[in-house]
Motif scaffolding. Sequence first.
Motif, short mmCIF file in Angstrom:
data_model
loop_
_atom_site.label_atom_id
_atom_site.label_comp_id
_atom_site.label_asym_id
_atom_site.label_seq_id
_atom_site.Cartn_x
_atom_site.Cartn_y
_atom_site.Cartn_z
N PRO A 38 0.33 36.57 5.10
CA PRO A 38 0.40 37.93 4.97
C PRO A 38 1.23 38.88 6.06
O PRO A 38 0.84 39.98 5.81
CB PRO A 38 -1.12 38.32 4.94
N TYR A 39 1.95 38.47 6.62
CA TYR A 39 2.71 38.98 7.74
C TYR A 39 3.89 39.68 7.10
O TYR A 39 4.33 40.70 7.52
CB TYR A 39 3.19 38.16 8.89
N LEU A 47 9.33 44.62 -0.17
CA LEU A 47 8.87 43.71 0.95
C LEU A 47 7.80 44.46 1.86
O LEU A 47 7.56 45.73 1.79
CB LEU A 47 10.03 43.78 1.93
N ARG A 48 6.63 43.78 1.75
CA ARG A 48 5.39 44.06 2.17
C ARG A 48 5.00 43.28 3.40
O ARG A 48 5.58 42.19 3.45
CB ARG A 48 4.16 44.17 1.01
N GLY A 49 3.65 43.28 3.74
CA GLY A 49 3.07 42.65 4.72
C GLY A 49 2.78 43.27 6.13
O GLY A 49 3.21 44.28 6.47
N ILE A 50 1.75 42.77 6.86
CA ILE A 50 1.64 43.45 8.19
C ILE A 50 2.89 43.80 9.04
O ILE A 50 3.05 44.78 9.52
CB ILE A 50 0.71 42.45 9.05
N SER A 51 3.79 42.82 9.33
CA SER A 51 5.07 43.27 10.13
C SER A 51 6.03 44.12 9.62
O SER A 51 6.44 44.72 10.46
CB SER A 51 5.60 41.86 10.61
N VAL A 52 6.04 43.91 8.22
CA VAL A 52 6.89 44.94 7.43
C VAL A 52 6.50 46.45 7.63
O VAL A 52 7.04 47.08 8.10
CB VAL A 52 7.20 44.62 6.22
N ARG A 68 12.42 49.69 3.92
CA ARG A 68 12.15 48.48 3.40
C ARG A 68 13.44 47.76 2.98
O ARG A 68 13.80 46.26 3.07
CB ARG A 68 11.16 48.45 2.69
N SER A 69 14.24 48.65 2.45
CA SER A 69 15.41 48.12 1.74
C SER A 69 16.54 47.56 2.75
O SER A 69 17.37 46.96 2.25
CB SER A 69 16.07 49.14 0.82
N ILE A 251 -3.09 49.20 8.92
CA ILE A 251 -2.15 48.13 8.47
C ILE A 251 -2.89 46.72 8.27
O ILE A 251 -2.72 46.04 7.48
CB ILE A 251 -1.19 48.00 9.49
N MET A 252 -3.53 46.31 9.34
CA MET A 252 -4.12 44.86 9.44
C MET A 252 -5.27 44.81 8.17
O MET A 252 -5.32 43.79 7.58
CB MET A 252 -4.87 44.87 10.78
#
Length: 256
Positions: A38-39, A47-52, A68-69, A251-252
């Motif tokens: 899930p990072y 693009l998604r996820g914790i680090s993004v 994100r792009s 976010i988490m």
Amino acid sequence: MLVSRLKTMLLMGLLLLGNHVNSEGLEKLTFITESYPPYNFENAGILRGISVDLLVAASQKVNQPVTRSKIKLYPWARGYRNAVDGPNIVLFATTRTEEREPLFKWAGPITATRIVLLAPKANNITINSPADLKKYKIAAIRDDVGEQLVVALGIEKGKIKSSANADSVVKKLASNKVDMWAYEENVARWFIKKNNLNNDDYATVYVLKEGELYYAFSKDVPDTVVASIQEGIDKVKAAPGKVGKTLYDDIMSEYM
């Protein structure tokens, strides 16, 4: 009075110059990630996820937004080589290890991480010491920290069944072509579920390393640029959240 005004103007000029340098630095950076949910992962072309999400929020906090792009999704081995070689590369989410420490500059941490060996429960594998690993076929993602940690335990790299992506490893694990998988625990289980397998059928048989995930910058990136991202991360972790105590907690909670 005149001297005081001149000092003020000089200070403002230096601050503006510093902001320009940082902004120009971020603009020149290439941000690289992999499919590592899930990072970091792609969903419906986004693009998604914790680090993004943390990167986007951190860059906004220092008024140097990264969209994100602008982030490229590469296989890990390709992204890792680019980050080692540079120039102007940011690779994430990267486990910070002693072996990798001199190769990059770092900002973070993003979150805690645990690299493990995961095996089918039905095979009743027990690992009491690193020497036991030599009896088994171990899968890993090429150039991933899991592969590096297994090699550090004395397993020859040529005997590790390395792949370019996690989906292919899951298939090997499910068909008993390999005995266990060296990978980040949460990510491995994400891919097991994605491939319509039951996570209850798989067990962690050995913990290779507990650590933290970071943004890894190629060595040529100026320290001021790395510091600007670090400042943004710190601000996200301190800012009030809408659901949790902080924006970072929000976010988490979106993914974990």
